[in-house]
Each structure stands twice: as structure tokens, then as C-alpha cells.
Design an enzyme around this catalytic site. Sequence first.
Site, short mmCIF file in Angstrom:
data_model
loop_
_atom_site.label_atom_id
_atom_site.label_comp_id
_atom_site.label_asym_id
_atom_site.label_seq_id
_atom_site.Cartn_x
_atom_site.Cartn_y
_atom_site.Cartn_z
N ALA A 66 -71.91 47.36 77.57
CA ALA A 66 -72.90 48.25 77.86
C ALA A 66 -71.71 49.63 78.79
O ALA A 66 -71.26 48.97 79.44
CB ALA A 66 -74.01 48.24 78.23
N GLY A 111 -72.39 43.71 76.79
CA GLY A 111 -73.28 43.90 75.38
C GLY A 111 -72.26 43.93 74.31
O GLY A 111 -72.75 43.92 73.13
N GLU A 134 -71.88 40.17 83.40
CA GLU A 134 -73.16 41.01 84.02
C GLU A 134 -73.45 40.74 85.41
O GLU A 134 -73.63 41.60 86.29
CB GLU A 134 -74.45 40.95 83.23
CG GLU A 134 -74.33 41.73 82.11
CD GLU A 134 -73.64 40.72 80.75
OE1 GLU A 134 -73.08 40.03 80.96
OE2 GLU A 134 -73.68 41.33 79.70
N1 DAK Z 1 -68.11 51.06 80.30
C1 DAK Z 1 -67.60 52.29 80.36
N2 DAK Z 1 -66.47 52.35 80.50
C2 DAK Z 1 -65.64 51.39 80.09
C3 DAK Z 1 -65.88 50.25 80.10
C4 DAK Z 1 -67.47 49.91 80.04
N3 DAK Z 1 -67.95 48.66 79.82
N4 DAK Z 1 -65.07 49.21 79.87
C5 DAK Z 1 -63.86 50.07 80.00
N5 DAK Z 1 -64.14 51.42 80.02
C6 DAK Z 1 -63.40 52.55 80.25
C7 DAK Z 1 -62.61 52.44 81.45
O1 DAK Z 1 -63.44 52.80 82.55
C8 DAK Z 1 -61.42 53.28 81.13
O2 DAK Z 1 -61.89 54.61 81.30
P1 DAK Z 1 -60.61 55.53 82.08
O3 DAK Z 1 -60.53 55.38 83.41
O4 DAK Z 1 -59.65 55.71 81.11
O5 DAK Z 1 -61.50 57.15 81.85
C9 DAK Z 1 -61.11 52.91 79.85
O6 DAK Z 1 -62.36 52.38 79.25
C10 DAK Z 1 -59.87 51.74 79.65
O7 DAK Z 1 -60.32 50.61 80.42
P2 DAK Z 1 -59.37 50.12 81.57
O8 DAK Z 1 -58.44 51.16 82.20
O9 DAK Z 1 -60.29 49.49 82.67
O10 DAK Z 1 -58.74 48.91 80.43
P3 DAK Z 1 -57.95 47.81 81.13
O11 DAK Z 1 -57.25 47.15 80.00
O12 DAK Z 1 -57.29 47.91 82.41
O13 DAK Z 1 -59.31 46.61 81.32
C11 DAK Z 1 -61.34 45.64 80.69
C12 DAK Z 1 -59.88 46.40 80.06
C13 DAK Z 1 -62.15 45.56 79.51
C14 DAK Z 1 -60.91 44.29 81.44
C15 DAK Z 1 -61.91 46.45 81.55
O14 DAK Z 1 -62.03 47.67 81.19
C16 DAK Z 1 -63.48 46.07 81.89
O15 DAK Z 1 -63.50 45.14 82.79
N6 DAK Z 1 -64.36 46.56 81.60
C17 DAK Z 1 -65.62 46.23 81.79
C18 DAK Z 1 -66.13 45.30 80.96
C19 DAK Z 1 -67.55 44.81 81.58
O16 DAK Z 1 -67.68 44.54 82.71
N7 DAK Z 1 -68.22 44.85 80.57
C20 DAK Z 1 -69.86 44.35 80.66
C21 DAK Z 1 -70.52 45.64 81.09
S1 DAK Z 1 -72.13 45.42 81.49
C22 DAK Z 1 -79.27 45.84 79.89
C23 DAK Z 1 -78.82 46.14 78.83
C24 DAK Z 1 -77.33 45.92 78.61
C25 DAK Z 1 -76.67 45.24 79.72
C26 DAK Z 1 -77.36 45.01 80.57
C27 DAK Z 1 -78.50 45.44 80.97
N8 DAK Z 1 -80.59 46.25 79.94
C28 DAK Z 1 -81.60 45.46 79.38
C29 DAK Z 1 -81.15 47.65 80.92
C30 DAK Z 1 -75.25 45.11 79.31
C31 DAK Z 1 -74.61 44.96 80.41
C32 DAK Z 1 -73.00 45.02 79.75
O17 DAK Z 1 -72.58 44.96 78.75
#
Ligand code: DAK
Length: 260
Positions: A66, A111, A134
Site C-alpha cells: 500500500a 499489500g 507491516e
Molecule cells: N509506498 C509508497 N512509495 C513506495 C513504496 C510504498 N509502499 N515502496 C516504494 N516506494 C517508492 C519509494 O519511496 C521511491 O520513491 P522516490 O523516493 O523515488 O520518489 C521509489 O518507490 C523507489 O523505491 P526505493 O528507492 O525505496 O527502491 P529500493 O530499490 O531502494 O527499495 C523496496 C525497494 C521495495 C525494498 C523499498 O522501496 C521498500 O521497502 N518499500 C516499502 C515496502 C513496504 O514496506 N511495503 C509495505 C507497505 S505497508 C490497511 C490496508 C493495507 C495495508 C495496511 C492497512 N488498512 C486496512 C487500513 C497495507 C500496508 C502495506 O502494504
Amino acid sequence: MELKNVTLEKKERVAVVTINRPKALNALNSETLKDLDVVINELENDKDCYVVILTGAGEKSFVAGADISEMKDLNEAQGEEFGILGNKVFRRLENLDKPVIAAISGFALGGGCELAMACDIRIASEKAKFAQPEVGLGITPGFGGTQRLPRLVGLGKAKELIYTCDMIKADEALRIGLVNKVVPLENLMEEAFAMANKIAENAPIAVKLCKDAINRGMQVNIDEAIAIEAQDFGKCFSSEDQKEGMNAFIERRAKSFQNK
Ligand code: DAK
């Protein structure tokens, strides 16, 4: 409605839905979830489409979760609204009347992993990586991760992955049953199409009823589940394709299903 972050292409009986926000590694913001909702409407009404492939644009990421930048400032009511929208879309995908194959190139996180799990079948590239990160962000999985992951990989492994936020590679995902198949990245879409086309050769109404029986049957006890199967089995006999499939066998000729 004009789509901003999702594309829909059709190749004969197969539709390809692509989450297309590569600058954010295809992270799901509310705009993207709304686009997906619109695409699901279209797929529901498309009688010529028998199988769907869901993928992410680019090689680096299927969906990196997400959208954290959108989520970070949500208040309680907005958080709930975002969760309701996401869950509605994921459930609609899970219940779509045709199989959905996730073709996962790279990151399937949070997500993104949950979106893949809402699909019927997952094909991953050798570069794919999976995690539910998360709790490291101070939240619980919100798009069904606490429910679909244990159903797929078992209770102990799901709890380990969710509590630790460990990121696992494609081979481990295959070993624990999170994905069906791992293929070289360059063959990902070809393999997804091969499976989709194989499914599309079969009677679409029967495939749809199998999906219904499996999905509904898994939520109830075995006696109720068998009753669901019997009902769905019965429904096949009001289809022309059942007559066609059986007549083609008896007459030793090629079958031609019409989705009727
Ligand atoms: N959201 C927004 N932007 C993201 C993103 C994300 N999840 N993942 C990556 N990006 C963006 C980065 O901010 C970056 O943007 P700029 O800085 O270039 O503008 C661009 O994508 C490239 O990412 P990185 O520079 O970080 O690339 P790397 O190769 O260094 O790293 C990575 C890749 C995938 C390991 C890293 O980006 C990362 O850790 N991303 C976050 C992954 C993550 O934690 N995802 C889980 C998100 S939490 C709910 C409903 C849904 C959910 C929860 C509750 N409710 C019922 C309300 C779900 C929650 C989630 O999914």
C-alpha cells in the site's frame, strides 16, 4: 472512467491487468485501487474473457505494498475508508467469475503480497521477493494478509513471516506454498499466458463453478462444502458446454466451448 494507474489489455480469451505506477514500485494508492475496481467491473461483464493475468509494470516490482506516503497522515476514519476500499477490491478480485493468475516479477510486499494472495494462482520470477512488513511500520496487514497467508502456508509459517517481517525469495515462497511456480524473469509472461491459455481451453462455466466451489467450500465444514460442490456440479448440466464437452468425447471430435 479514465484509468490512471492500471491498464487492461486483451489477447483473445485472456485479459492482462497491469498495475502501472513504476515510479512508486506500483504501490497501491486509493487512485490505483479505484482503477482496479473499474477494471473488475469491465472484466465481470466480459463474456469473451475466460482468464485474467494480473501483473505489475516493470521488472523490479509486482506491487511494493500500500502507498506509505498516502497512508502516513491518515486519521482513523480515513484509515478505515482506505481499508474498506482495498478489501472490497481484493474480495471482488477473489470472487471474480474467472481465474486470476498473478505474474510476479519482483517485490510483492505488504499489500502487494496480499494482492497476489487474492488471486487464484501465483507465478513468480526467480527475482521475486515476498514479505508482510507491516508490523515494522506500526500497523497490521490490512488487506487480508493475516487471513489469507495462514490459509496458504499454514499457521506457524504465516505467524513467523508476519511477526518478523522477513523478506523471502521466490524459491522459499515456492517451498512453503506461497507461489505455484517459479520461472526465469524473461519467461514470466510467456509462462503466465501458457497457463492462462491452457485454462481457457476448458469449459469456462465449469471453471467458474470450480472456483466458486473451492472458494466457498474452504470457508465451511466438509458437509456444507460437499453440498456446495453438489450444487455447482448440478449447475453444469444447465450449460450447453456440458453437452458439447460430453458429446465431443462420445463422437471423438474436437470440442468447441461457447461459454453458454
Ligand atoms: N509506498 C509508497 N512509495 C513506495 C513504496 C510504498 N509502499 N515502496 C516504494 N516506494 C517508492 C519509494 O519511496 C521511491 O520513491 P522516490 O523516493 O523515488 O520518489 C521509489 O518507490 C523507489 O523505491 P526505493 O528507492 O525505496 O527502491 P529500493 O530499490 O531502494 O527499495 C523496496 C525497494 C521495495 C525494498 C523499498 O522501496 C521498500 O521497502 N518499500 C516499502 C515496502 C513496504 O514496506 N511495503 C509495505 C507497505 S505497508 C490497511 C490496508 C493495507 C495495508 C495496511 C492497512 N488498512 C486496512 C487500513 C497495507 C500496508 C502495506 O502494504
